[in-house]
Design a protein around this motif. Structure first.
Motif, short mmCIF file in Angstrom:
data_model
loop_
_atom_site.label_atom_id
_atom_site.label_comp_id
_atom_site.label_asym_id
_atom_site.label_seq_id
_atom_site.Cartn_x
_atom_site.Cartn_y
_atom_site.Cartn_z
N SER A 176 71.12 5.67 6.90
CA SER A 176 70.03 5.42 6.52
C SER A 176 69.11 6.40 6.10
CB SER A 176 69.58 4.01 6.85
OG SER A 176 67.93 4.07 6.49
N LEU A 177 69.19 7.30 7.36
CA LEU A 177 68.38 8.65 7.39
C LEU A 177 69.02 9.63 6.59
CD1 LEU A 177 67.28 8.34 11.28
CD2 LEU A 177 65.72 7.69 9.31
N ALA A 178 70.28 9.75 6.51
CA ALA A 178 70.82 10.64 5.67
C ALA A 178 70.49 10.44 4.19
CB ALA A 178 72.43 10.36 5.91
N LYS A 179 70.50 9.17 3.74
CA LYS A 179 70.23 9.01 2.32
C LYS A 179 68.49 9.25 2.17
CE LYS A 179 73.48 5.27 1.69
NZ LYS A 179 73.64 3.75 1.48
N GLN A 180 67.82 8.83 3.27
CA GLN A 180 66.45 9.46 3.06
C GLN A 180 66.20 10.45 3.00
OE1 GLN A 180 64.09 7.81 6.35
NE2 GLN A 180 62.10 9.14 5.91
N LEU A 181 66.95 11.61 3.54
CA LEU A 181 66.79 13.07 3.58
C LEU A 181 67.19 13.61 2.28
CD1 LEU A 181 68.20 14.13 7.24
CD2 LEU A 181 65.91 14.33 6.20
N LEU A 182 68.29 13.03 1.71
CA LEU A 182 68.88 13.41 0.29
C LEU A 182 68.16 12.91 -0.91
CD1 LEU A 182 72.61 13.01 1.35
CD2 LEU A 182 71.54 15.19 1.04
N GLU A 183 67.82 11.76 -0.59
CA GLU A 183 67.11 11.05 -1.86
C GLU A 183 65.66 11.21 -1.96
OE1 GLU A 183 68.76 7.11 -1.85
OE2 GLU A 183 70.80 7.79 -1.95
N GLU A 184 65.14 11.23 -0.89
CA GLU A 184 63.45 11.26 -0.81
C GLU A 184 62.91 12.56 -0.49
OE1 GLU A 184 61.90 8.01 1.62
OE2 GLU A 184 63.49 6.66 0.71
N ASP A 185 63.47 13.27 0.46
CA ASP A 185 62.99 14.50 1.10
C ASP A 185 63.59 15.70 0.23
OD1 ASP A 185 61.39 13.30 3.01
OD2 ASP A 185 63.38 13.00 4.27
N ASN A 186 64.77 15.52 -0.38
CA ASN A 186 65.58 16.43 -1.25
C ASN A 186 65.70 17.91 -0.42
OD1 ASN A 186 65.55 15.09 -3.59
ND2 ASN A 186 63.22 15.35 -3.76
N VAL B 155 59.79 27.52 6.32
CA VAL B 155 61.00 26.69 6.44
C VAL B 155 60.43 25.32 7.01
CG1 VAL B 155 63.20 26.08 7.87
CG2 VAL B 155 62.93 28.31 6.94
N GLU B 156 60.67 24.23 6.53
CA GLU B 156 60.03 22.91 6.86
C GLU B 156 61.46 22.21 7.40
OE1 GLU B 156 57.98 18.97 5.30
OE2 GLU B 156 58.12 20.95 3.74
N LEU B 157 61.31 21.83 8.86
CA LEU B 157 62.40 21.19 9.62
C LEU B 157 62.21 19.70 9.68
CD1 LEU B 157 65.14 21.48 10.94
CD2 LEU B 157 63.81 21.65 13.13
N ASN C 53 58.10 25.37 0.21
CA ASN C 53 58.77 25.16 1.50
C ASN C 53 60.36 25.01 1.59
OD1 ASN C 53 56.45 25.92 3.07
ND2 ASN C 53 56.17 23.85 3.65
N ILE C 54 61.31 25.58 2.24
CA ILE C 54 62.48 25.53 2.29
C ILE C 54 62.77 24.18 2.99
CG2 ILE C 54 64.82 26.38 2.84
CD1 ILE C 54 63.77 29.04 2.29
N LYS C 55 63.04 23.18 2.69
CA LYS C 55 63.38 21.89 3.48
C LYS C 55 64.89 21.62 4.05
CE LYS C 55 59.95 18.95 1.27
NZ LYS C 55 59.65 17.60 0.69
N VAL C 56 64.97 21.89 5.56
CA VAL C 56 66.23 21.70 6.05
C VAL C 56 66.11 20.12 6.92
CG1 VAL C 56 67.84 22.46 7.88
CG2 VAL C 56 66.44 24.21 6.04
N GLY C 57 66.87 19.29 6.74
CA GLY C 57 67.11 18.00 7.55
C GLY C 57 67.82 18.35 8.94
N ALA C 58 67.61 17.36 9.71
CA ALA C 58 68.22 17.32 10.83
C ALA C 58 68.41 15.87 11.38
CB ALA C 58 67.55 18.01 11.94
N LEU C 59 69.82 15.70 11.66
CA LEU C 59 70.01 14.10 12.13
C LEU C 59 70.46 14.01 13.38
CD1 LEU C 59 72.25 13.00 8.96
CD2 LEU C 59 69.90 11.92 9.64
N LEU C 60 69.58 13.77 14.59
CA LEU C 60 69.91 13.91 15.55
C LEU C 60 69.39 12.74 16.60
CD1 LEU C 60 68.19 17.62 15.97
CD2 LEU C 60 70.81 17.02 15.69
N ALA C 61 70.35 12.68 17.63
CA ALA C 61 70.11 11.52 18.61
C ALA C 61 68.94 11.90 19.45
CB ALA C 61 71.38 10.92 19.24
N VAL C 62 67.84 12.08 19.12
CA VAL C 62 66.62 12.45 20.05
C VAL C 62 66.62 11.61 21.29
CG1 VAL C 62 64.17 13.30 20.19
CG2 VAL C 62 65.41 13.67 18.26
#
Length: 267
Positions: free
Chosen positions: A85-95, A69-71, A27-36
Motif C-alpha cells: 500500500s505504501l509503495a503505491k502511495q510513494l509511486l502514484e501520489e508522491d511521485n 532532497v526530500e526524504l 525538491n528531489i523526492k526519495v521514498g523509504a519503506l522501512l520497518a520503523v
C-alpha cells in the motif's frame, strides 16, 4: 556483535543515490519503506535515522545541483501488505525518484513487481537472494547474498568434520529463502541435511522443535537461520535441553539484542 553491515550498506546505497546529478527545479523526492516500528524495528529504526542523517548532510551542503532532497519515510511496521500500500502511495501520489528499503526480505518480495512495472529504482536493505536472482532491471539490494553466508557456514563445518546437520528456519521470507539456499548448496560440501524444521516467527518457546531434532542421533550440527527474535529462543532451548551441539547462525543474527536475549547460551 553489532548490526553494522546492513545499516552501513544501506547508508552507502542512500549516499550513492543522493549523489546522482539532477536537472529538476524542485525538491528531489526519495521514498523509504522501512520497518520503523514492529518486530523488525531493530532494522528499520537505525536505517531510517541513517537516511535522515544523510539527507540532512546533503541539504546542509546545498543539496544536489542546488536542489534540496526530500526524504519520505513510510513505516511498514514489517508488514508486507502495508508495504504494498505504501509503495503505491510513494509511486502514484508522491511521485518519488526512487525508493530505499524495505527492511525485510518478505516485504521486498511483496513490492518487487510493483517497482519493476513502474520502472522505478528500489534499493532494498534486505538480504534474500531471490530479491535479485533472477536478475531484475529496477530492483537492487545492499546486503550479501544468502548463498555467501551458507557457503561460509558449510566451509567451517567441513573444517570441523561435521557431515550431518539439522536446519531450523523461521517462517519469514528470509527464513524461506535461506532454507532453499541451504538445501541447494549443502550437497556441494558433502553435507547431509537429516532434519529440517520451520518455526513460527512469533514463537515464545521452541523446546518441542528442539526436542524433535535432538532425538535424531545423527545430527552433528544445527543451522539456525532467522531474522526474528525467536532465533534467540532456539539457542536458549537447545542449551536448556543440555545439548552441546555446535550451532551456526546466519547473518540475520547480527544484532546485539539477539545476543543479549540468548544470554549465556549465545557463548
Amino acid at each position: 556483535m553489532k548490526k553494522v553491515l546492513g545499516m552501513s550498506l544501506c547508508a552507502f546505497a542512500a549516499a550513492c543515490l543522493l549523489s546522482v546529478p539532477s536537472v529538476r527545479a524542485e525538491n528531489i523526492k526519495v521514498g523509504a519503506l522501512l520497518a520503523v516500528t514492529g518486530p523488525a524495528s531493530f532494522l528499520g529504526g537505525p536505517e531510517a535515522r541513517t537516511m535522515e542523517m544523510l539527507v540532512e548532510q546533503v541539504n546542509a551542503k546545498g543539496g544536489i545541483n542546488g536542489n534540496k532532497v526530500e526524504l519520505l519515510v513510510k513505516d511498514t511496521a514489517g508488514n508486507p501488505e502495508k508495504a504494498i500500500s505504501l509503495a503505491k502511495q510513494l509511486l502514484e501520489e508522491d511521485n518519488v525518484l526512487a525508493v530505499l528499503g524495505p527492511s525485510s526480505s518478505g516485504e521486498t518480495m511483496s513490492v518487487k513487481k510493483i517497482f519493476e512495472d513502474a520502472k522505478t529504482p528500489l534499493i532494498s536493505c534486505a538480504a534474500a537472494e531471490v530479491i535479485v536472482n533472477p536478475l531484475a532491471s529496477w530492483v537492487f539490494k545492499t546486503p550479501q547474498n544468502d548463498s555467501f553466508a551458507a557457503v561460509k557456514i558449510f566451509m567451517e563445518m567441513n573444517k570441523l568434520g561435521i557431515e550431518k546437520i539439522a536446519v531450523l528456519v523461521d517462517n519469514s521470507g528470509f527464513g524461506k529463502a535461506g532454507k532453499e539456499q541451504l538445501l541447494k548448496i549443502a550437497p556441494d560440501y558433502k553435507i547431509e541435511v537429516v532434519e529440517a524444521e520451520v518455526y513460527d516467527a512469533k514463537a515464545t518457546d521452541l523446546s518441542a522443535v528442539v526436542a524433535k531434532i535432538k532425538a535424531n542421533p545423527a545430527v552433528q550440527g544445527v543451522i539456525n537461520w532467522s531474522i526474528v527474535p525467536a532465533q534467540s529462543i532456539v539457542v536458549k532451548n537447545i542449551r536448556q535441553a543440555g545439548w552441546q551441539v555446535p550451532i551456526f547462525q546466519s547473518h540475520g543474527f547480527g544484532n546485539i539484542k539477539y545476543v543479549e536475549a540468548a544470554g549465556a547460551a549465545a557463548e
